[in-house]
Design an enzyme around this catalytic site. Structure first.
Site, PDB file in Angstrom:
ATOM      1  N   LYS A 100       0.826  -1.212   0.000  1.00  0.00           N
ATOM      2  CA  LYS A 100       0.000   0.000   0.000  1.00  0.00           C
ATOM      3  C   LYS A 100       0.862   1.264   0.000  1.00  0.00           C
ATOM      4  O   LYS A 100       0.394   2.339  -0.369  1.00  0.00           O
ATOM      5  CB  LYS A 100      -0.928  -0.010   1.207  1.00  0.00           C
ATOM      6  CG  LYS A 100      -2.050  -1.019   1.090  1.00  0.00           C
ATOM      7  CD  LYS A 100      -3.351  -0.363   0.725  1.00  0.00           C
ATOM      8  CE  LYS A 100      -4.307  -1.353   0.107  1.00  0.00           C
ATOM      9  NZ  LYS A 100      -5.538  -0.744  -0.372  1.00  0.00           N
ATOM     10  N   ASP A 139      -8.481   0.589   7.388  1.00  0.00           N
ATOM     11  CA  ASP A 139      -8.347  -0.425   8.428  1.00  0.00           C
ATOM     12  C   ASP A 139      -6.864  -0.670   8.694  1.00  0.00           C
ATOM     13  O   ASP A 139      -6.490  -1.627   9.339  1.00  0.00           O
ATOM     14  CB  ASP A 139      -9.083  -1.711   8.052  1.00  0.00           C
ATOM     15  CG  ASP A 139      -8.886  -2.052   6.599  1.00  0.00           C
ATOM     16  OD1 ASP A 139      -7.758  -1.888   6.111  1.00  0.00           O
ATOM     17  OD2 ASP A 139      -9.862  -2.466   5.945  1.00  0.00           O
TER      18      ASP A 139
END
Ligand SMILES: Cc1ncc(COP(=O)(O)O)c(C=O)c1O
Length: 389
Positions: A76, A125
């Site tokens: 990410k 999250d």
């Protein structure tokens, strides 16, 4: 190699039909050149898992290990931070500050006064928020990250470490998404989301262009004949779509991409079944927190509805099986809960003659897997892989 578990496998009837270009190649070349220029950039390792290949009765299995990515623990890091940079460059131009700010200038604080007046935000999250916070810190803007109440303290701390303000929202991830959107609207902040929907595609497109760097590196590192199969985990599908696009860019239509989701949050498989993007109901209560998504990303679906060869949904237990398998092999591989759905899908399918036939897995198959995160929640990782369990 891992216990037999119940899973779902759906062959994609529309695989290979022509469709829209979701990620233009020019945008990818820009992302690749940009990200490769950042301090600390290094290609993550591509590891041969011979024992896994033997157990799956295929020719080879290669594992792209995203644990070391920029010190952030997951792939990410390539997406959110890059989108923050692009947003800042555009916004500085719009405000008449400079027409062509570079990342090096921003990192050196060249337009600090202006960038400090810009706030980026998102719900997360864990991994995406960490990337956005890191990008904001690196390029000098402010950052507020929304998390729902069950996001672990470890994950919150890891985001706060990059100077972001953390807001905790009661409820689920979707409540955090709404809170981020409302607050952004009120405060004139910029939402940097990793999912796209009607009217919001520019930022998530940049995020996905960043992800393509991971698949591109894997192709650079790969030796010998092209992969025949790629198993990739899906949340909203942005990653799987980016991988599908980059694999096609490097190898043509040959490799079969299989998207693996948690059975409790299989919105991509459900969409393939329905013939259109659909949401799945329920509380998405899966251990694979990064994949706990009930609604596909619009852009991702536009690619995956014809680019994915098949969709699989695997149970949480098989993710734990795979984490332990990797931790206990020698040398060990550290993979977090959301990193192993692809491996689980491979091993479950490879053990079943019917699934092998459907996917075309055989002794000549060359499989590429992406270990998309390391131990991003170290306490949870320890508890799930402890040797005495
Ligand atoms: C470790 C990991 N792998 C895979 C994914 C799936 O990415 P996407 O939501 O783009 O499908 C995520 C998403 O957060 C993740 O954190």
């Amino acid at each position: 190699m891992i216990p037999e578990r119940t899973y779902r496998l759906l062959l994609n009837r529309r695989h290979g039909t022509p469709g829209v270009v979701v990620l233009p190649d020019g945008g990818f070349r820009r992302a690749r050149a940009e990200i490769a220029s950042w301090d600390g950039y290094a290609a993550t390792p591509l590891l041969a898992l011979e024992d896994v290949a033997k157990a799956a009765r295929v020719a080879s299995v290669q594992w792209k290990d995203e644990g070391p990515r920029f010190g952030l623990g997951s792939f990410k890091a390539l997406g959110g931070a890059y989108a923050v940079l692009r947003l800042l460059v555009t916004e500085l131009a719009r405000r008449g500050v400079t027409n062509a700010a570079t990342s090096a200038e921003l990192a050196a604080g060249a337009h600090r006064e202006a960038t400090q007046g810009i706030t980026v935000t998102c719900a997360t999250d864990g991994n995406h928020g960490r990337s956005v916070a890191w990008g904001a810190q690196r390029f000098g803007c402010r950052c507020v990250i929304f998390v729902h109440e069950t996001v672990s303290q470890g994950r919150r701390d890891a985001i706060a470490r990059y100077g972001a303000d953390i807001r905790v929202v009661p409820g689920t991830y979707d409540d955090a998404v709404r809170a981020a959107a409302h607050t952004a609207e009120r405060e004139a902040w910029f939402v940097v989301s990793d999912t796209s929907y009607e009217g919001y595609t520019e930022v998530p497109r940049d995020v996905m262009q960043g992800y393509r760097v991971m698949a591109d590196e894997a192709a650079d590192q790969w030796t010998g004949d092209a992969p025949t199969h790629v198993f990739i985990q899906g949340g909203v599908g942005g990653l799987a779509a980016a991988v599908t696009i980059q694999v096609r860019a490097r190898y043509g239509a040959g490799p079969r991409v299989i998207v693996a989701e948690p059975e409790k949050a299989a919105c991509l498989l459900a969409s393939a079944e329905a013939g259109e993007a659909v949401s799945v109901p329920g509380d998405l209560d899966t251990l694979m927190a990064g994949l706990a998504c009930g609604e596909p990303s619009l852009l991702a679906w536009q690619e995956l509805e014809r680019g994915a060869f098949a969709f699989m949904a695997v149970p949480d237990e098989s993710a734990v099986d795979c984490m332990r398998l990797l931790a206990r092999r020698s040398p060990g591989v550290v993979a977090g809960e959301s990193a192993v759905a692809g491996l689980a899908a491979l091993l479950l399918a490879a053990a079943d003659p019917m699934s092998r036939a459907i996917l075309g897995l055989d002794a000549q198959s060359r499989v590429l897997l992406f270990g998309t995160e390391g131990a991003t929640d170290p306490e949870l990782y320890e508890s799930l892989t402890r040797l005495d369990d």
